[in-house]
Design an enzyme around this catalytic site. Sequence first.
Site, mmCIF file in Angstrom:
data_model
loop_
_atom_site.group_PDB
_atom_site.id
_atom_site.type_symbol
_atom_site.label_atom_id
_atom_site.label_comp_id
_atom_site.label_asym_id
_atom_site.label_seq_id
_atom_site.Cartn_x
_atom_site.Cartn_y
_atom_site.Cartn_z
ATOM 1 N N ARG A 1 76.607 54.522 42.961
ATOM 2 C CA ARG A 1 77.698 53.835 43.649
ATOM 3 C C ARG A 1 77.808 54.250 45.118
ATOM 4 N NH1 ARG A 1 81.180 51.401 40.231
ATOM 5 N NH2 ARG A 1 82.782 51.420 41.815
ATOM 6 N N TRP B 1 80.138 56.126 49.615
ATOM 7 C CA TRP B 1 79.426 55.089 50.344
ATOM 8 C C TRP B 1 80.365 54.716 51.487
ATOM 9 C CZ3 TRP B 1 80.153 49.936 51.750
ATOM 10 C CH2 TRP B 1 78.993 49.261 52.169
ATOM 11 N N GLY C 1 87.296 52.170 47.746
ATOM 12 C CA GLY C 1 87.889 50.901 48.177
ATOM 13 C C GLY C 1 88.379 50.997 49.605
ATOM 14 N N LYS D 1 64.198 42.058 46.979
ATOM 15 C CA LYS D 1 63.641 43.235 46.300
ATOM 16 C C LYS D 1 62.815 44.078 47.270
ATOM 17 C CE LYS D 1 65.429 43.636 43.574
ATOM 18 N NZ LYS D 1 66.452 42.724 43.110
ATOM 19 N N GLU E 1 65.066 45.697 50.169
ATOM 20 C CA GLU E 1 66.031 46.757 49.858
ATOM 21 C C GLU E 1 65.388 48.081 49.481
ATOM 22 O OE1 GLU E 1 68.832 45.992 46.621
ATOM 23 O OE2 GLU E 1 67.294 44.937 45.496
ATOM 24 N N HIS F 1 58.226 23.519 59.226
ATOM 25 C CA HIS F 1 59.386 23.202 60.065
ATOM 26 C C HIS F 1 59.831 24.406 60.890
ATOM 27 C CE1 HIS F 1 59.662 19.332 58.101
ATOM 28 N NE2 HIS F 1 59.536 19.942 56.942
ATOM 29 N N LYS G 1 75.054 50.292 44.394
ATOM 30 C CA LYS G 1 74.800 49.394 43.275
ATOM 31 C C LYS G 1 75.908 48.369 43.092
ATOM 32 C CE LYS G 1 72.762 48.113 39.429
ATOM 33 N NZ LYS G 1 71.653 47.168 39.642
#
Length: 591
Positions: A28, A73, A100, A473, A476, A492, A586
């Site tokens: 986390r 984090w 949070g 994938k 990251e 294009h 995560k």
Amino acid sequence: MCGIFGYVGSRINAGQMVIDGIKHLEYRGYDSWGVACKKDNEISVAKEIGKISGVNGEDFAFHSSQAIAHTRWATHGGVTELNAHPHLNEEGTIAVVHNGIIENYTELRDELKKKGHIFLSETDSEIIPHLIEEELTNTQDFASAVRRACQRFEGRYALLAMDSTSQTLVAARTGSPLIVGVSPQDGYFIASDIPAFMDYTRTVQYLDDGEMVVTDGKSILFTDIETGEERPKREIEITWTIEQAQKGDFEHYMLKEIMEQKDSIARAVNQDEDQILTLANAIRNARGTFLVGCGTAGKACMASEYFFSVIADHHVNFAPASEFKLYHHFLQPESLLIVVSQSGETADVLEAMKVAKSKGAKVLAIVNVEGSTIEREADYSLLINAGPERAVASTKALTGQLAVLMLIAYAMADKLKDGKTLLLETAAMINDMLNPRYIQRIQDIAELIKEKEDLYIIGKSWNYPMALESAIKIQEVSYIHAEGFAGGELKHGPIALIEEGTPCIALVGNDEVTTDILSNTIELKARGAHTIGVAPERSEAFDEWLKVPDAGTAQALVNIIPIQILSYFLAVKRGKNPDMPRNLAKSVTVK
Ligand code: AGP
């Protein structure tokens, strides 16, 4: 994001226990960590920059029966020791860990500063212990002070608070997950996710939004933050095991989870058929079906636009969850929102659900984590049964999501049995594919391109969202600049990026668009690209060929597997830890 974990009870090694437990929540966030333990009416704190996985829990094995811990984090304030949690009031008598964002923190901090509070960090979180301290001038009771403080917070948060004098652990949540682990002999554990306390108990109680919980280790009380009314709670037994949530013999979770697709796809497919038929009916009867998800889960939603079109001849709309707010004009009570999420906690998805519900629309959730907020708040929910996914890079959850969405599309076409057979055959083919020789072949390709700084992936139909997913994938975990395109879009603009030797991956199936995507690949090769074909058949368009089985409409599930493995080896060969990519976490519980 951020992981929080707290304990109060009869055990006397609380510090060591929360340190060991929070290591399971490192997915986390892993910028910095910290712990606060209560010992003889004093709170002792340790915090550091870096990952908690390297920390020895035994260093915290002193006598304590109450502790809280945090793995961060960063949102507000850089990665510094001062910004690491726990945060305390000036006297060090109140400690708080928080996950949070307190959105009105500037206003609260200014108010507290005027009252003489001194702040040491740049975080929003530091206002929490100070506000609790301030509220203790209005009430003697620590839990009541926490409640009064929480009533003033705006934003999405989960927090744990303790003080130096009472044997009380208080937790509150609005928007970010918190789960209580109940053990009659040990006491109570409160964490952002279950693996933190699974060594001690598998019996859990979930906090819902707007609730707080107070425990002294012997009993527990759930109440509404605003009204103080008691909220009755059920105890739920967790069915998965701690082994499933651990690395076992694998060096990284990412590789373990890629390999688990040998079984996890079949688990996703073996759903209750009546439930699938009910959901297919709900889509049939809805006036407008919208699918939303973020990142990888969003790519599963996008692929399902093709599934519903090709298999069920039915139109559905995909939007990234973070953009869905702007679709509210299209919603009515008869609309259906399908949300897809591994964690079941993604803030942008919860926000999309709120928008749909405000218009009276029904919400169907396809999630992996049982008991997650999204699962509990949806009108109907379906589990993909992938088992715990710990690596930041989502792998087995994606193939489970794709399988369930395809199954629903087949059910809508009254071909549920055919869909199930195809998907189970695909699962068996993936099982055969994941053999050491195949993995070595992908490693060799990783070796060939590991120094490249740019990489492009093309696809058509359901392989187009898979090209976008391939890019996620690779980006990251390996930090290579990777981009996915619809094959037909190259001419294009993007084809201007191709230089001699630029690696380009083409995701190819055996279907009505095969000729088109092969000619797009030849166009790339003609401009000097080093082409890597992921395809059932060899072609002159490919410099390298990664053979995949022909899975028909289930080709998306098969084609993404070698890319997941390639991403993993690119990360490892470039010296990166694929389980802990920089700047990511995560579970994204902030908007
Ligand atoms: C993918 O590898 C990711 N790390 C990320 O994009 C993820 O899929 C996204 O954040 C959504 O998460 P969820 O499935 O838990 O809602």
